[in-house]
Design an enzyme around this catalytic site. Structure first.
Site, short mmCIF file in Angstrom:
data_model
loop_
_atom_site.label_atom_id
_atom_site.label_comp_id
_atom_site.label_asym_id
_atom_site.label_seq_id
_atom_site.Cartn_x
_atom_site.Cartn_y
_atom_site.Cartn_z
N TYR A 137 -11.41 8.95 7.70
CA TYR A 137 -10.10 8.43 8.26
C TYR A 137 -10.22 7.98 9.54
O TYR A 137 -10.51 8.62 10.71
CB TYR A 137 -9.66 10.36 8.31
CG TYR A 137 -8.21 9.94 8.39
CD1 TYR A 137 -7.74 8.72 8.34
CD2 TYR A 137 -7.71 11.36 8.25
CE1 TYR A 137 -6.32 8.66 8.47
CE2 TYR A 137 -5.83 11.30 8.97
CZ TYR A 137 -5.39 9.49 9.25
OH TYR A 137 -4.12 9.55 8.89
N LYS A 164 -10.15 5.44 5.21
CA LYS A 164 -8.66 4.56 5.66
C LYS A 164 -8.38 4.97 7.17
O LYS A 164 -9.05 5.47 7.62
CB LYS A 164 -8.06 6.45 4.91
CG LYS A 164 -6.14 6.49 5.61
CD LYS A 164 -5.46 7.67 5.20
CE LYS A 164 -4.18 7.61 6.02
NZ LYS A 164 -3.62 9.41 6.17
N ILE A 209 -3.35 5.10 1.29
CA ILE A 209 -2.19 6.47 1.35
C ILE A 209 -1.02 6.14 1.51
O ILE A 209 -1.00 5.86 3.12
CB ILE A 209 -3.47 7.49 2.19
CG1 ILE A 209 -5.03 6.82 2.07
CG2 ILE A 209 -3.11 8.49 2.12
CD1 ILE A 209 -5.40 7.67 0.42
#
Length: 305
Positions: A137, A164, A209
């Protein structure tokens, strides 16, 4: 393409009772509704899920109930497992793995400004001490940003499967996508910035997401299908334009979790309850403003009820 990660993953909010306890009845109904509207993956206890305000024990309890529930419906599940201590993040990952999760979303450690070498050490520890797939992330707004060169090294870790990117800078996401295409094993990138989703998908992101999908699951799923399944970028662009008032609000309003919970409660019909400290309930003026800003009353009609 790693098909189990090629989905819209709502960063699902966590319904709570007035005393701060989990409301599993509402959580299951909300998850069912999103999946019934075409959502193929759910993000559990990501930032929108208020994981930062939970103990390790509470996190594990929620995961042990919600992950098997979602998995039996056939959806993929990514669990937010970020913690300051890498050992704590690993403990949450191992619990999520036992519960049946597909991957863990993990930030670098927070607060301390890590070097790129320390970021590599962080994910190497997670890779070596858990069997769960890892979603790296990148969010330089809350912790150390990850460079293209570092991501190239992280792609060499066997459990790192997806990324992400929430840098809110399209060229950073593009760098990660291009490096993924050069990796020896299959790696994929998911969009982590709602208002950049069209640009991200057009460049090569395979999923999203999404805060927005909490309240507009059907339209979010329709966008994903247009871009990934149908390869109809013009259709995708038209859906993106419909989504834009909500994706704009969820990224730019400073209290998106409270806004989404309010919309789910007052417009959609799920009693999401309170947010835990340090989050405070937003004002009546802000509640009215986010409903108007997002144009959600009209857009919500696209969902199946």
């Amino acid at each position: 393409m790693l098909e189990k990660y090629a989905h819209v993953f709502p960063a699902m909010v966590t319904p709570m009772n007035e005393d701060g306890s989990f409301n599993y009845e509402v959580a299951k109904k909300h998850a069912d509704w999103m999946m019934d509207n075409g959502i193929g993956g759910i993000g559990v206890l990501m930032a929108a899920g208020e994981y930062q305000s939970m103990s390790l024990e509470e996190h594990m309890e929620y995961v042990n109930i919600m992950v098997p529930y979602i998995k039996q419906r056939g959806a993929s599940v990514i669990v937010g497992c970020s913690r300051e201590r890498v050992e704590d993040a690993c403990a949450l990952m191992n619990n999520a793995y036992k519960a049946g999760a597909d991957a863990a979303m993990v930030l670098p450690s927070f607060y301390y400004n890590q070097s790129q070498e320390e970021i590599i050490d962080h994910y190497t520890y997670l890779n070596d001490n858990s069997d769960l797939d890892i979603m790296v992330y990148n969010n330089p707004n809350v912790t150390s940003g990850i460079t293209r060169e570092t991501m190239k090294e992280l792609y060499k870790l066997p459990h790192v499967k997806i990324v992400k990117d929430a840098s809110m800078v399209i060229d950073v996401m593009t760098d990660f996508i291009f490096e993924a295409e050069q990796a020896e094993e299959e790696k994929n990138v998911l969009c982590g910035c709602d208002y950049l989703l069209y640009q991200a998908y057009a460049t090569g992101a395979v999923g999203w997401i999404s805060m927005t999908a909490n309240i507009l699951p059907k339209l979010s799923a329709d966008f994903h299908n247009a871009m990934i399944i149908e390869k109809d970028y013009q259709k995708g662009l038209e859906i993106y334009k419909k989504l834009y008032p909500v994706v704009n609000m969820t990224e730019r309003y400073p209290a998106p979790t409270q806004a989404v919970k309010h919309i789910l409660t007052e417009v959609i019909g799920f009693d999401e309850g309170i947010c835990r400290r340090p989050r405070r309930e937003i004002s009546a003026e802000d509640k009215a403003m986010v409903v108007e800003w997002s144009q959600i009353k009209e857009l919500a009609k696209t969902n199946k009820m």
